[in-house]
Motif scaffolding. Structure first.
Motif, PDB file in Angstrom:
ATOM      1  N   TRP A 522      -1.040  -1.401 -55.970  1.00  0.00           N
ATOM      2  CA  TRP A 522      -0.162  -0.774 -54.879  1.00  0.00           C
ATOM      3  C   TRP A 522       2.171  -1.196 -55.324  1.00  0.00           C
ATOM      4  CZ3 TRP A 522      -0.666   2.837 -51.198  1.00  0.00           C
ATOM      5  CH2 TRP A 522      -1.787   4.144 -51.344  1.00  0.00           C
ATOM      6  N   GLY A 523       1.782  -2.382 -54.534  1.00  0.00           N
ATOM      7  CA  GLY A 523       2.347  -2.715 -53.959  1.00  0.00           C
ATOM      8  C   GLY A 523       3.338  -4.405 -55.301  1.00  0.00           C
ATOM      9  N   GLY A 524       1.955  -4.346 -56.356  1.00  0.00           N
ATOM     10  CA  GLY A 524       2.971  -4.762 -57.467  1.00  0.00           C
ATOM     11  C   GLY A 524       4.203  -4.373 -58.363  1.00  0.00           C
ATOM     12  N   LYS A 525       3.426  -3.936 -59.408  1.00  0.00           N
ATOM     13  CA  LYS A 525       4.023  -3.394 -60.591  1.00  0.00           C
ATOM     14  C   LYS A 525       5.107  -1.868 -59.924  1.00  0.00           C
ATOM     15  CE  LYS A 525       0.947  -2.734 -63.852  1.00  0.00           C
ATOM     16  NZ  LYS A 525      -0.528  -3.292 -62.777  1.00  0.00           N
ATOM     17  N   PRO A 526       4.741  -1.387 -59.699  1.00  0.00           N
ATOM     18  CA  PRO A 526       5.249   0.058 -58.894  1.00  0.00           C
ATOM     19  C   PRO A 526       6.829  -1.117 -58.236  1.00  0.00           C
ATOM     20  CG  PRO A 526       3.036   0.258 -58.602  1.00  0.00           C
ATOM     21  CD  PRO A 526       3.254  -0.798 -59.368  1.00  0.00           C
ATOM     22  N   TYR A 527       6.885  -1.339 -57.026  1.00  0.00           N
ATOM     23  CA  TYR A 527       8.138  -2.138 -56.590  1.00  0.00           C
ATOM     24  C   TYR A 527       8.774  -3.045 -57.179  1.00  0.00           C
ATOM     25  CZ  TYR A 527      10.328  -5.773 -53.465  1.00  0.00           C
ATOM     26  OH  TYR A 527      11.167  -6.616 -53.325  1.00  0.00           O
ATOM     27  N   ASN A 528       8.275  -4.274 -58.574  1.00  0.00           N
ATOM     28  CA  ASN A 528       8.721  -4.617 -59.476  1.00  0.00           C
ATOM     29  C   ASN A 528       9.766  -3.913 -60.198  1.00  0.00           C
ATOM     30  OD1 ASN A 528       8.744  -6.836 -58.360  1.00  0.00           O
ATOM     31  ND2 ASN A 528       6.688  -7.197 -59.462  1.00  0.00           N
ATOM     32  N   ASP A 529       8.990  -2.550 -61.013  1.00  0.00           N
ATOM     33  CA  ASP A 529       9.390  -0.900 -61.259  1.00  0.00           C
ATOM     34  C   ASP A 529      10.882  -1.098 -60.849  1.00  0.00           C
ATOM     35  OD1 ASP A 529       7.827  -1.747 -63.479  1.00  0.00           O
ATOM     36  OD2 ASP A 529       6.699   0.447 -62.441  1.00  0.00           O
ATOM     37  N   LEU A 530      10.776  -0.439 -59.170  1.00  0.00           N
ATOM     38  CA  LEU A 530      12.089   0.054 -58.397  1.00  0.00           C
ATOM     39  C   LEU A 530      12.907  -0.908 -59.142  1.00  0.00           C
ATOM     40  CD1 LEU A 530       9.637   1.699 -55.750  1.00  0.00           C
ATOM     41  CD2 LEU A 530      10.964   2.833 -57.358  1.00  0.00           C
ATOM     42  N   VAL A 531      12.280  -2.608 -58.102  1.00  0.00           N
ATOM     43  CA  VAL A 531      13.240  -3.407 -58.638  1.00  0.00           C
ATOM     44  C   VAL A 531      13.995  -3.387 -59.884  1.00  0.00           C
ATOM     45  CG1 VAL A 531      13.537  -6.174 -58.502  1.00  0.00           C
ATOM     46  CG2 VAL A 531      12.279  -5.023 -56.692  1.00  0.00           C
ATOM     47  N   ASN A 532      13.658  -3.015 -60.770  1.00  0.00           N
ATOM     48  CA  ASN A 532      14.124  -3.220 -62.092  1.00  0.00           C
ATOM     49  C   ASN A 532      14.894  -2.367 -62.272  1.00  0.00           C
ATOM     50  OD1 ASN A 532      13.002  -5.355 -62.370  1.00  0.00           O
ATOM     51  ND2 ASN A 532      11.620  -4.702 -64.539  1.00  0.00           N
ATOM     52  N   CYS A 533      14.774  -1.046 -61.696  1.00  0.00           N
ATOM     53  CA  CYS A 533      15.505   0.132 -61.350  1.00  0.00           C
ATOM     54  C   CYS A 533      17.020   0.193 -60.418  1.00  0.00           C
ATOM     55  CB  CYS A 533      14.598   1.588 -60.588  1.00  0.00           C
ATOM     56  SG  CYS A 533      15.799   3.141 -60.942  1.00  0.00           S
ATOM     57  N   PHE A 534      17.004  -0.740 -59.366  1.00  0.00           N
ATOM     58  CA  PHE A 534      17.980  -0.881 -58.774  1.00  0.00           C
ATOM     59  C   PHE A 534      19.130  -1.457 -59.556  1.00  0.00           C
ATOM     60  CE2 PHE A 534      20.705  -2.792 -55.568  1.00  0.00           C
ATOM     61  CZ  PHE A 534      20.293  -1.465 -54.484  1.00  0.00           C
ATOM     62  N   GLU A 535      18.439  -2.789 -60.250  1.00  0.00           N
ATOM     63  CA  GLU A 535      19.000  -3.530 -61.242  1.00  0.00           C
ATOM     64  C   GLU A 535      19.797  -2.818 -61.686  1.00  0.00           C
ATOM     65  OE1 GLU A 535      16.667  -6.990 -61.904  1.00  0.00           O
ATOM     66  OE2 GLU A 535      16.703  -7.817 -60.168  1.00  0.00           O
ATOM     67  N   SER A 536      18.952  -2.293 -62.387  1.00  0.00           N
ATOM     68  CA  SER A 536      19.623  -1.242 -63.560  1.00  0.00           C
ATOM     69  C   SER A 536      20.992  -0.378 -63.360  1.00  0.00           C
ATOM     70  CB  SER A 536      19.009   0.137 -64.427  1.00  0.00           C
ATOM     71  OG  SER A 536      19.094   0.656 -65.661  1.00  0.00           O
ATOM     72  N   ILE A 537      20.259  -0.357 -61.901  1.00  0.00           N
ATOM     73  CA  ILE A 537      21.663   1.114 -61.870  1.00  0.00           C
ATOM     74  C   ILE A 537      23.061  -0.198 -61.604  1.00  0.00           C
ATOM     75  CG2 ILE A 537      22.544   2.679 -59.930  1.00  0.00           C
ATOM     76  CD1 ILE A 537      19.272   2.901 -59.362  1.00  0.00           C
ATOM     77  N   ALA A 538      23.267  -1.125 -60.692  1.00  0.00           N
ATOM     78  CA  ALA A 538      23.514  -1.727 -60.475  1.00  0.00           C
ATOM     79  C   ALA A 538      25.163  -1.776 -61.560  1.00  0.00           C
ATOM     80  CB  ALA A 538      23.377  -2.775 -59.915  1.00  0.00           C
ATOM     81  N   GLU A 539      24.035  -2.922 -63.346  1.00  0.00           N
ATOM     82  CA  GLU A 539      24.520  -3.161 -64.235  1.00  0.00           C
ATOM     83  C   GLU A 539      24.890  -1.764 -65.187  1.00  0.00           C
ATOM     84  OE1 GLU A 539      21.396  -5.213 -65.521  1.00  0.00           O
ATOM     85  OE2 GLU A 539      21.048  -6.924 -64.618  1.00  0.00           O
ATOM     86  N   ASN A 540      24.184  -0.579 -65.346  1.00  0.00           N
ATOM     87  CA  ASN A 540      24.684   0.515 -66.170  1.00  0.00           C
ATOM     88  C   ASN A 540      25.014   1.211 -65.259  1.00  0.00           C
ATOM     89  OD1 ASN A 540      23.267  -1.003 -68.295  1.00  0.00           O
ATOM     90  ND2 ASN A 540      21.656  -0.468 -67.274  1.00  0.00           N
ATOM     91  N   LEU A 541      25.511   2.121 -64.251  1.00  0.00           N
ATOM     92  CA  LEU A 541      26.059   3.121 -63.650  1.00  0.00           C
ATOM     93  C   LEU A 541      27.739   2.419 -62.868  1.00  0.00           C
ATOM     94  CD1 LEU A 541      22.922   5.269 -62.418  1.00  0.00           C
ATOM     95  CD2 LEU A 541      23.803   5.366 -64.709  1.00  0.00           C
ATOM     96  N   PRO A 542      28.290   2.584 -63.776  1.00  0.00           N
ATOM     97  CA  PRO A 542      29.540   1.440 -62.935  1.00  0.00           C
ATOM     98  C   PRO A 542      30.519   2.762 -61.967  1.00  0.00           C
ATOM     99  CG  PRO A 542      30.063   3.690 -65.135  1.00  0.00           C
ATOM    100  CD  PRO A 542      29.057   3.059 -64.551  1.00  0.00           C
ATOM    101  N   TYR A 543      29.858   3.962 -61.931  1.00  0.00           N
ATOM    102  CA  TYR A 543      30.480   5.348 -60.711  1.00  0.00           C
ATOM    103  C   TYR A 543      28.818   5.194 -59.287  1.00  0.00           C
ATOM    104  CZ  TYR A 543      27.137   7.313 -63.282  1.00  0.00           C
ATOM    105  OH  TYR A 543      25.859   7.775 -63.975  1.00  0.00           O
ATOM    106  N   VAL A 544      28.506   4.371 -59.258  1.00  0.00           N
ATOM    107  CA  VAL A 544      27.727   3.679 -58.228  1.00  0.00           C
ATOM    108  C   VAL A 544      27.488   2.474 -57.209  1.00  0.00           C
ATOM    109  CG1 VAL A 544      25.028   3.489 -57.176  1.00  0.00           C
ATOM    110  CG2 VAL A 544      25.567   5.586 -59.043  1.00  0.00           C
ATOM    111  N   ASP A 545      28.032   2.005 -56.398  1.00  0.00           N
ATOM    112  CA  ASP A 545      28.235   1.548 -55.172  1.00  0.00           C
ATOM    113  C   ASP A 545      27.115   1.052 -54.870  1.00  0.00           C
ATOM    114  OD1 ASP A 545      29.147  -0.334 -53.375  1.00  0.00           O
ATOM    115  OD2 ASP A 545      30.319   0.726 -52.052  1.00  0.00           O
TER     116      ASP A 545
END
Length: 704
Positions: A522-545
């Motif tokens: 429950w707190g393994g791959k799903p959590y790490n997927d969400l961490v990667n998602c947050f990092e992807s937003i920061a890196e690839n969506l310049p209009y998101v703060d």
């Protein structure tokens, strides 16, 4: 819709007319639907039954009396309806001449001194119609009416076995049952109840159908051959097992005074949930779905065929493989037959949408995987076969910007024509498809993860917007391109947020490997997927703060909010919102559906305690630091109220800014709305309906 919004607000969401799926008449010329609207000015709900002209898309009012429900076609111009009455009674009524310029006429057939629902009809002859419905039934097999039954002198409840309460109710001796009868048309043109009245099809058995709490018309079907229905295995405790079987009762006249004993349909190797039994037009075949595991409520559904109702042992599986996994990596759901019974149409999720699929009606002929049938934007919610010369389907869809759309799919011409959009493809709300998007990112393992995006209607790519990070429940579920009055991304987007809704490990519609990967993790791959998602937003969506971000989740999503609180990702957010979430995984055994933790934590609490402790958010409470809103419901028996009180106590005792919102008369988050939205109240008030959550969140999140 008569309203037109300049901005999509919570008030617009809740006051927008909510349409049901429309059901065509036998000739495919007209369709009937219901529509409910809440008025904030008058503080009340109105309900209408309307008639749609499929060719023009124009609708006319048939009834505006909220006591009438479930309009069901008897013929091209006659509707059967239910009318709720005093003290829990129900009247069976007919609306005749529905297309008459002067308006329809109405008459009553009979009344029942109990609540009746889920009506289905089937033409038996030119003057006779089979009728089936469901109703609460006493242990003696009679119609039950909780409003008139004798009340006990004590409020005490005594139980001696598991499964003593479910969802939001303490169980009683009464159970739901299917009743059958027939209607006969007299010389004067009016229908009357044939025989001596309805018969309890399950009388004298241990069976109950539909299956609570969400079962309805999809749990049974009728034809000229009789009745098929889904029921829990009475020999297995429903708290521990999900097993539901398909049963058949042969009926020819639907006037049989004593029903034949139910016969079980044999499905070797498949022992989980059974769903969507659907008779062919000939009445001789039945298509349905079934899961393999008897403790996994979200297991893969297998599409099955019973070629001849006369032999219940010859069930065939579509796309069966030697390893038992099946060649089609999808979960089929709704089923309808073509007019000549040679083709099946089914719905199944894929990549954030519920799509429509077509395949041969014989497993032997289904050599290629189902082909997709193009429909309107968004997700398919309902479908019906349209009468007429050319093969056509009447399809109801919704999307992230459109709350209800009816369209006609012409299969021979490959066209899809919109008949009626409740919100003019979102224009009525000030929304458009251009505000939506999606992206993929690398997951925690060797797989990609998909995320949906909703931007403000006033979006400017040169500006920076705060992030609203939504985490879905289930955990075997998904964010879809479909409308919701519970978690509507556009509500947050129109407050100035960019909304990202990821579908990490555990999500449906991306293959069973990704979905099943969450079990025991429950707190393994799903959590790490969400961490990667947050990092992807920061890196690839310049209009998101991402320095101004909030995260919200309900049910398993609420679990993940509490898990995030105790881990590094929690420090990335300015605020967190947990709705009916899990605080302590060990408390999963206070739930009524124990099959759920037995599967997802791979054993019982006393046999595999370490698995529960490993993914327990409470274990990391010392790390909690982010401001949080906790929302919980006192009638939530799947995740009891203490799962909301405990995290709030932790937050308050640690001095972390936090608020608690309690719904005294609501249940878990998957329940369909049954309350009228009340007047928006101050945040300090606790007596509010869940439909006001978007309003409350607006107040909580707006400062960002």
């Amino acid at each position: 819709m008569t309203l037109r919004a300049t901005k999509f607000t919570p008030e617009v969401l809740l006051s927008a007319p909510r349409r049901s799926a429309a059901v065509p008449n036998p000739s495919g010329v007209k369709a009937v639907f219901t529509i409910n609207t809440y008025s904030f000015e008058q503080h009340k709900k109105t309900s209408q039954i309307r008639l749609l002209d499929i060719e023009s898309g124009h609708s006319t009012l048939l009834l505006d009396d909220p006591s009438f429900s479930e309009p069901t076609w008897l013929s091209d111009d006659e509707l059967l309806l239910l009318k709720s009455g005093d003290k829990g009674s129900t009247t069976l009524a007919v609306l005749a001449d529905v297309s008459h310029p002067g308006g329809p006429s109405r008459y009553e057939i009979t009344s029942f001194s109990a609540g009746v629902s889920n009506i289905k009809v089937k033409k038996l002859s030119s003057t006779s119609v089979a009728l089936a419905f469901t109703a609460l039934t006493t242990p003696e097999g009679e119609l039950a009416n909780p409003e008139t039954e004798k009340k006990p002198y004590s409020s005490a409840k005594v139980y001696t076995s598991l499964f003593f309460r479910h969802w939001d109710s303490w169980l009683t001796a009464n159970r739901s049952s299917i009743w059958y009868t027939a209607l006969e048309k007299q010389d004067g043109g009016k229908y009357v109840l044939a025989g001596k009245g309805p018969v309890n099809a399950l009388s004298g058995t241990k069976l109950s159908s539909p299956v609570a709490p969400f079962g309805g018309t999809g749990d049974f079907d009728i034809s000229t051959s009789g009745l098929v229905f889904v029921a829990k295995d009475p020999e297995l405790n429903p708290a521990l097992y999900t097993k539901t079987d398909l049963y058949y009762i042969p009926l020819s006249t639907f006037l049989e005074k004593k029903p034949p004993p139910p016969q079980i349909v044999d499905t070797p190797g498949l022992e989980g949930y059974t769903n969507s039994p659907t008779f062919s037009n000939s009445g001789r075949k039945v298509a349905f779905t079934r899961m393999r595991s008897n403790q996994y409520e979200s297991d893969k559904t297998r599409l099955l065929m019973l070629p001849d109702i006369g032999d219940l042992t010859k069930v065939q599986e579509f796309y069966a493989t030697d390893d038992g996994e099946g060649a089609w990596d999808a979960r089929p759901d709704s089923i309808i037959w073509s007019a000549d019974d040679t083709v099946l149409f089914t719905t199944a999720e894929k990549s954030g949408r519920t799509l429509l699929w077509k395949l041969p009606a014989s497993p032997a002929d289904a050599k290629d995987l189902p082909s997709q049938v193009e429909t309107a934007d968004g997700s398919v919610a309902d479908l019906h076969l349209l009468g007429g010369k050319s093969p056509r389907l009447f399809v109801a869809t919704s999307s992230l910007v459109d709350n209800s759309c009816y369209s006609v799919v012409n299969l021979s011409e490959g066209t899809n024509d919109v008949v009626s959009s409740n919100s003019k493809q979102g224009k009525t709300f000030g929304l458009s498809k251009s505000s939506t998007g999606a992206f993929t990112f690398k997951g925690a393992g060797d797989y990609d993860v998909h995320a949906l995006v909703m931007r403000p209607s006033s979006f400017d790519e040169n500006k920076k917007y705060p992030l609203c990070f939504l985490i879905h429940g289930g955990p075997q579920g998904a964010w879809l391109d479909s409308w919701s009055t519970r978690w509507n991304p556009a509500i947050f987007a129109e407050q100035g947020y960019v909304v990202v809704s990821p579908n990490p490990t555990g999500s449906t519609g991306y293959g069973m490997a990704l979905q099943d990967g969450i079990a025991g993790d429950w707190g393994g791959k799903p959590y790490n997927d969400l961490v990667n998602c947050f990092e992807s937003i920061a890196e690839n969506l310049p209009y998101v703060d991402t320095n101004r971000a909030v995260a919200l989740g309900a049910s398993y999503g609420g679990y993940m909010i509490n898990w995030i609180q105790g881990h590094p990702l929690g420090r990335k957010f300015k605020a967190l919102v947990c709705h009916d979430g899990v605080f302590c995984t060990l408390n999963q055994w206070s739930s009524e559906e124990l099959f759920f933790p037995l599967h997802d934590f791979k054993g019982s609490l006393y046999e595999n305690r370490a698995a529960y402790e490993e993914w327990d958010p409470a274990r990391f409470a010392n790390e909690w630091a982010t401001p949080q809103l906790v929302i919980h419901s006192e009638l939530d028996y799947r995740l009891p109220i203490t799962e909301g009180l405990a995290p709030f106590n932790v937050l308050q005792s640690k001095g972390i800014p936090s608020k608690l919102l309690v719904f005294p008369d609501e249940n878990h988050v998957r329940h369909q709305y049954h309350h009228q939205p009340p007047v928006p109240l101050p945040f300090a008030s606790l007596h509010v309906s869940r439909d006001t959550i978007p309003i409350i969140l607006e107040a909580v999140l707006h400062p960002l």
